[in-house]
Design a protein around this motif. Structure first.
Motif, PDB file in Angstrom:
ATOM      1  N   GLY A 193       5.534   5.262   9.446  1.00 34.60           N
ATOM      2  CA  GLY A 193       6.990   5.799   9.135  1.00 34.60           C
ATOM      3  C   GLY A 193       7.459   4.618   8.480  1.00 34.60           C
ATOM      4  N   THR A 194       6.863   3.399   8.276  1.00 33.83           N
ATOM      5  CA  THR A 194       7.614   2.312   7.466  1.00 33.83           C
ATOM      6  C   THR A 194       7.582   2.527   6.112  1.00 33.83           C
ATOM      7  OG1 THR A 194       6.659   0.859   9.083  1.00 33.83           O
ATOM      8  CG2 THR A 194       7.494  -0.252   6.967  1.00 33.83           C
ATOM      9  N   ASP A 195       8.946   2.336   5.501  1.00 32.67           N
ATOM     10  CA  ASP A 195       8.970   2.745   3.850  1.00 32.67           C
ATOM     11  C   ASP A 195       8.594   1.420   3.232  1.00 32.67           C
ATOM     12  OD1 ASP A 195      10.236   2.834   1.464  1.00 32.67           O
ATOM     13  OD2 ASP A 195      11.750   4.097   2.318  1.00 32.67           O
ATOM     14  N   THR A 250      -5.633  11.964   4.194  1.00 28.11           N
ATOM     15  CA  THR A 250      -4.930  11.994   5.419  1.00 28.11           C
ATOM     16  C   THR A 250      -4.395  10.263   5.590  1.00 28.11           C
ATOM     17  OG1 THR A 250      -4.873  12.312   7.857  1.00 28.11           O
ATOM     18  CG2 THR A 250      -6.812  11.402   7.054  1.00 28.11           C
ATOM     19  N   THR A 251      -3.354  10.110   6.560  1.00 31.87           N
ATOM     20  CA  THR A 251      -2.924   8.897   6.796  1.00 31.87           C
ATOM     21  C   THR A 251      -4.039   8.028   7.363  1.00 31.87           C
ATOM     22  OG1 THR A 251      -0.700   9.588   6.838  1.00 31.87           O
ATOM     23  CG2 THR A 251      -1.264   7.416   7.654  1.00 31.87           C
ATOM     24  N   PRO A 252      -4.476   6.971   6.670  1.00 25.74           N
ATOM     25  CA  PRO A 252      -5.329   5.835   7.197  1.00 25.74           C
ATOM     26  C   PRO A 252      -4.756   5.496   8.745  1.00 25.74           C
ATOM     27  CG  PRO A 252      -5.007   5.303   5.016  1.00 25.74           C
ATOM     28  CD  PRO A 252      -3.877   6.281   5.232  1.00 25.74           C
ATOM     29  N   MET A 253      -5.716   5.497   9.875  1.00 27.18           N
ATOM     30  CA  MET A 253      -5.449   4.842  11.177  1.00 27.18           C
ATOM     31  C   MET A 253      -4.907   3.511  11.160  1.00 27.18           C
ATOM     32  SD  MET A 253      -5.255   7.279  13.430  1.00 27.18           S
ATOM     33  CE  MET A 253      -5.214   6.076  14.963  1.00 27.18           C
ATOM     34  N   GLY A 254      -5.493   2.758  10.203  1.00 28.34           N
ATOM     35  CA  GLY A 254      -4.942   1.331  10.176  1.00 28.34           C
ATOM     36  C   GLY A 254      -3.434   1.436  10.168  1.00 28.34           C
ATOM     37  N   LEU A 284       4.492 -13.065   0.474  1.00 26.65           N
ATOM     38  CA  LEU A 284       3.723 -12.349  -0.335  1.00 26.65           C
ATOM     39  C   LEU A 284       3.027 -11.191   0.617  1.00 26.65           C
ATOM     40  CD1 LEU A 284       4.317 -14.312  -2.488  1.00 26.65           C
ATOM     41  CD2 LEU A 284       1.981 -14.221  -3.199  1.00 26.65           C
ATOM     42  N   ALA A 285       2.701 -11.675   1.744  1.00 23.85           N
ATOM     43  CA  ALA A 285       1.839 -10.808   2.972  1.00 23.85           C
ATOM     44  C   ALA A 285       2.939  -9.464   3.128  1.00 23.85           C
ATOM     45  CB  ALA A 285       1.806 -11.286   4.245  1.00 23.85           C
ATOM     46  N   TRP A 286       4.427  -9.642   2.971  1.00 26.76           N
ATOM     47  CA  TRP A 286       5.067  -8.470   3.398  1.00 26.76           C
ATOM     48  C   TRP A 286       5.144  -7.592   1.973  1.00 26.76           C
ATOM     49  CZ3 TRP A 286       6.328  -6.039   7.234  1.00 26.76           C
ATOM     50  CH2 TRP A 286       6.700  -6.436   8.543  1.00 26.76           C
ATOM     51  N   CYS A 287       5.052  -8.354   0.928  1.00 26.59           N
ATOM     52  CA  CYS A 287       5.096  -7.639  -0.495  1.00 26.59           C
ATOM     53  C   CYS A 287       3.755  -6.742  -0.323  1.00 26.59           C
ATOM     54  CB  CYS A 287       5.133  -8.475  -1.610  1.00 26.59           C
ATOM     55  SG  CYS A 287       4.880  -7.808  -3.069  1.00 26.59           S
ATOM     56  N   TYR A 288       2.583  -7.209   0.042  1.00 29.62           N
ATOM     57  CA  TYR A 288       1.404  -6.425  -0.081  1.00 29.62           C
ATOM     58  C   TYR A 288       1.341  -5.513   1.101  1.00 29.62           C
ATOM     59  CZ  TYR A 288      -0.579 -10.328  -2.884  1.00 29.62           C
ATOM     60  OH  TYR A 288      -0.825 -11.405  -3.907  1.00 29.62           O
ATOM     61  N   VAL A 289       1.825  -5.716   2.002  1.00 28.63           N
ATOM     62  CA  VAL A 289       1.978  -4.684   3.139  1.00 28.63           C
ATOM     63  C   VAL A 289       2.701  -3.205   2.570  1.00 28.63           C
ATOM     64  CG1 VAL A 289       2.973  -3.608   5.220  1.00 28.63           C
ATOM     65  CG2 VAL A 289       2.107  -5.811   5.168  1.00 28.63           C
ATOM     66  N   GLY A 290       3.789  -3.810   1.684  1.00 25.08           N
ATOM     67  CA  GLY A 290       4.509  -2.469   0.714  1.00 25.08           C
ATOM     68  C   GLY A 290       3.615  -1.818  -0.100  1.00 25.08           C
ATOM     69  N   MET A 291       2.693  -2.764  -0.832  1.00 23.31           N
ATOM     70  CA  MET A 291       1.745  -2.178  -1.655  1.00 23.31           C
ATOM     71  C   MET A 291       0.659  -1.392  -1.057  1.00 23.31           C
ATOM     72  SD  MET A 291      -0.809  -4.225  -4.293  1.00 23.31           S
ATOM     73  CE  MET A 291       0.374  -5.658  -4.388  1.00 23.31           C
ATOM     74  N   MET A 292       0.251  -1.711  -0.012  1.00 23.17           N
ATOM     75  CA  MET A 292      -0.816  -0.847   0.543  1.00 23.17           C
ATOM     76  C   MET A 292      -0.177   0.392   1.238  1.00 23.17           C
ATOM     77  SD  MET A 292      -3.516  -2.555   0.327  1.00 23.17           S
ATOM     78  CE  MET A 292      -4.574  -1.697   1.498  1.00 23.17           C
ATOM     79  N   LEU A 293       1.059   0.373   1.616  1.00 22.35           N
ATOM     80  CA  LEU A 293       1.733   1.611   2.185  1.00 22.35           C
ATOM     81  C   LEU A 293       1.975   2.628   1.091  1.00 22.35           C
ATOM     82  CD1 LEU A 293       4.077   0.260   4.857  1.00 22.35           C
ATOM     83  CD2 LEU A 293       2.094   1.222   5.304  1.00 22.35           C
ATOM     84  N   GLU A 294       2.140   2.185  -0.132  1.00 28.99           N
ATOM     85  CA  GLU A 294       2.442   2.910  -1.516  1.00 28.99           C
ATOM     86  C   GLU A 294       0.985   3.623  -1.766  1.00 28.99           C
ATOM     87  OE1 GLU A 294       5.901   1.536  -3.990  1.00 28.99           O
ATOM     88  OE2 GLU A 294       4.124   0.439  -4.419  1.00 28.99           O
ATOM     89  N   ARG A 295      -0.075   3.092  -1.113  1.00 27.45           N
ATOM     90  CA  ARG A 295      -1.344   3.783  -1.530  1.00 27.45           C
ATOM     91  C   ARG A 295      -1.923   4.677  -0.699  1.00 27.45           C
ATOM     92  NH1 ARG A 295      -5.049  -1.439  -3.848  1.00 27.45           N
ATOM     93  NH2 ARG A 295      -3.669  -2.190  -5.621  1.00 27.45           N
ATOM     94  N   LYS A 296      -1.088   4.898   0.557  1.00 30.30           N
ATOM     95  CA  LYS A 296      -1.777   5.738   1.683  1.00 30.30           C
ATOM     96  C   LYS A 296      -1.656   7.099   1.097  1.00 30.30           C
ATOM     97  CE  LYS A 296       2.890   6.913   3.591  1.00 30.30           C
ATOM     98  NZ  LYS A 296       3.517   6.910   4.889  1.00 30.30           N
ATOM     99  N   ASP A 297      -0.907   7.343  -0.022  1.00 30.43           N
ATOM    100  CA  ASP A 297      -0.838   8.942  -0.357  1.00 30.43           C
ATOM    101  C   ASP A 297      -2.134   9.190  -1.226  1.00 30.43           C
ATOM    102  OD1 ASP A 297       1.476   9.438   0.764  1.00 30.43           O
ATOM    103  OD2 ASP A 297       2.878   8.946  -0.879  1.00 30.43           O
ATOM    104  N   THR A 298      -2.976   8.182  -1.300  1.00 31.46           N
ATOM    105  CA  THR A 298      -4.232   8.439  -2.385  1.00 31.46           C
ATOM    106  C   THR A 298      -5.322   8.842  -1.280  1.00 31.46           C
ATOM    107  OG1 THR A 298      -4.726   6.053  -2.137  1.00 31.46           O
ATOM    108  CG2 THR A 298      -3.675   6.806  -4.131  1.00 31.46           C
TER     109      THR A 298
END
Length: 567
Positions: free
Chosen positions: A277-279, A265-269, A248-262
């Motif tokens: 660059g992770t898809d 600028t790309t969050p430093m985290g 589930l943590a990997w799933c949540y990482v993907g979810m957070m990366l999808e939100r970066k465009d909101t």
């Protein structure tokens, strides 16, 4: 002397770094509700059911956070014996659990069992080092940390949250208690247990971020620090040996990366944690890889992807779970989730075609959903299954483009039977979703007067602040239909509209009420004109002005049928 003792006790409590137990926490659960009793009972029961699902995944110390809260819910549902049994079992399995002893002492006190309550309080005092010697038993820091973490967990499941600010406050408090637990326990907290806490904190941060995303721009500055911290916590959670947390943590990482465009600028985290660059799809793939042999985790992932709107991916994961375990009795969750996804896909396609953005929805999705629900109906009959089956039968019984056109009366009758069965389950009689769908069935069957009563009941059952306003729109449309059929006088209609517009404005956000009125006015122009004339004759100028202003206002188009799939 008695007053001095009271002051000493208050001083002692004020000076304590923490107080074990849940009954004193600043949660709505512990205060007199401002909502009707049956609403509160409904909310507690739904939260309890959600907790019981969570418990399936927990075998470590965090299970006691869930079980303590289940005991609290049992207490407030007035099942005192079950509450006592839960706390007794925890205290036997984990004799150092501070919250269990405190909660048990409280329950015994309410049951007027002073001797048992005193024994619990004495044991609690020994564990906390409050006896005359003033020294706690070994492992005190870890006991305290676990106590605080369990209390933090509880805040995420509070009830009666009527505003986003209230939800944010409870989530923030929960996170703060976890931080306090981590600071107190330090190196004494086992690594895997600490990672389970990180994972729980992540779920709270994600919910908090979801609320902040919809806030005005000036409130969004709060997002960035918590967004970055969420990624830091996820980086630790994916190191867990527990495949449930890791997947589930990997799933949540993907979810957070999808939100970066909101963000502008790309969050430093993202860069700090090595996700540059992770898809997101790669993260989702890793989550599925971790879960591929475990139906329970696959079912959980399917629900998350369903929630994210990734319906095709969610169906694929359900299929993986069913390939491993097909028995409906043992893997009913996969059948249930897949059925809900088929229903959601049908409703999604229905919305698209109504907006001129696609072809007719595939009726096969309804057939597939019905097949899945039939597979589990005999082995797992429950409120949700009957509600879902009723919803499927409703859509099978009406025209895809014009829902008020009947195509299969037998399907509608079946839907009404399933809704009646759903009402037999607690808390079915307090769910607005059931009343809305019953009303829609009855309206199509030309039983408008019965439909009106169902829509009114649905509005009454909705929570204050709810955005699910479809019941209000359906009520207004049905009242106008009765008026156009000469089955309701203008005077009666005006009274009904006046009463229920006011009730809707008390219940729902004003903008949503105006939005629904606009839809009604534009779809029933002839009736609205006649109604306005009658209102002018009766001197109801405020109501006329409201209807006319509503027609002139340009509201953003809302999603259709959102209530139907909200439960």
């Amino acid at each position: 002397m008695e007053e001095a003792d009271d002051i000493d006790i208050e001083t002692l409590i004020d000076g304590m770094e923490y107080i074990p137990g849940h009954f004193h926490l600043e949660m709505n659960l512990n205060f007199e509700s401002c909502t009707p009793v049956h609403f509160r009972r409904r909310d507690i029961m739904l939260k309890r059911d959600s907790l019981q699902v969570q418990l399936e995944f927990e075998s470590g110390p965090q299970q006691y956070a869930i079980r303590n809260l289940l005991g609290i819910f049992a207490f407030y549902l007035e099942d005192f014996d079950e509450a006592k049994e839960i706390f007794v079992n925890i205290s036997q399995e984990d004799p150092n659990n501070l919250n269990a002893w405190a909660n048990l002492a409280y329950v015994y006190d309410r049951l007027n069992k002073e001797e048992e309550g005193s024994a619990c309080a004495e044991r609690l005092s020994q564990l906390m080092g409050l006896e005359a010697e003033g020294r706690a038993e070994g492992g005190a820091r870890l006991r305290t940390a676990r106590c605080l973490a369990e209390q933090g967990y509880a805040y995420a499941f509070d009830v009666g949250l009527v505003s986003e600010e209230d939800r944010m406050d409870k989530l923030t408090t929960g996170i703060h208690l976890y931080d306090k637990a981590l600071a107190h326990g330090r190196q004494e907290i086992p690594v895997e247990e600490k990672r389970s806490w990180y994972f729980t904190m992540v779920t709270m941060y994600i919910r908090l971020d979801g609320i902040l995303m919809n806030k005005e721009e000036d409130a969004k500055h709060q997002r960035l620090p918590s967004f970055n911290r969420t990624l830091v916590l996820l980086r630790e959670a994916i190191k867990s040996s527990n495949s449930h947390y890791r997947g589930l943590a990997w799933c949540y990482v993907g979810m957070m990366l999808e939100r970066k465009d909101t963000f502008s600028t790309t969050p430093m985290g993202i860069h700090d944690c090595g996700y540059s660059g992770t898809d997101p799809l790669d993260c989702f793939g890793k989550a599925i890889e971790v879960a591929k042999d475990d139906p329970l985790i696959l079912n959980r992932l399917a629900k998350i992807f369903h929630f994210l709107g990734k319906q095709e991916m969610a169906i694929g994961i359900c299929n993986m779970a069913l390939d491993i375990l097909q028995d409906p009795e043992l893997n009913w969750q996969a059948y249930c989730t897949r059925a809900q996804i088929y229903i959601r896909i049908y409703i999604r396609d229905l919305e698209r075609v109504k907006m001129g953005a696609g072809g007719l929805p595939e009726r096969k999705n309804l057939t597939n959903a019905k097949s899945d629900l039939e597979s589990i109906l005999n082995v797992c009959p429950c409120l949700k299954t009957y509600l879902d089956m009723g919803q499927v039968c409703y859509y099978m019984g009406v025209d895809a483009m014009q829902e008020q056109f009947l195509v299969d009366e037998n399907a509608l009758n079946d839907a009404l039977v399933f809704f009646a069965k759903a009402l037999e389950f607690d808390p079915g009689d307090t769910l607005p979703e059931i009343q809305l769908l019953r009303g829609k069935c009855l309206r199509v069957k030309s039983e408008e007067l019965n439909a009106v009563e169902c829509f009114k009941r649905a509005i009454e059952l909705d929570d204050i602040g709810s955005s699910h306003t479809e019941s209000f729109r359906c009520l207004m449309e049905t009242l106008l239909t009765l008026f156009s059929q000469k089955r309701m006088t203008a005077g009666t209609l005006i009274k009904e509209v006046d009463v229920w517009v006011k009730k809707a404005e008390e219940k729902y956000p004003i903008v949503r009420v105006r939005q629904e009125l606009q839809v009604v006015c534009r779809n029933h122009t002839v009736e609205i004109v006649e109604l306005s004339k009658a209102m002018i004759a009766m001197g109801k100028m405020d109501l006329v002005k409201l209807l006319l202003d509503t027609m002139k206002t340009d509201f953003r188009k809302r999603r259709l049928s959102d209530r139907a799939a909200s439960f």
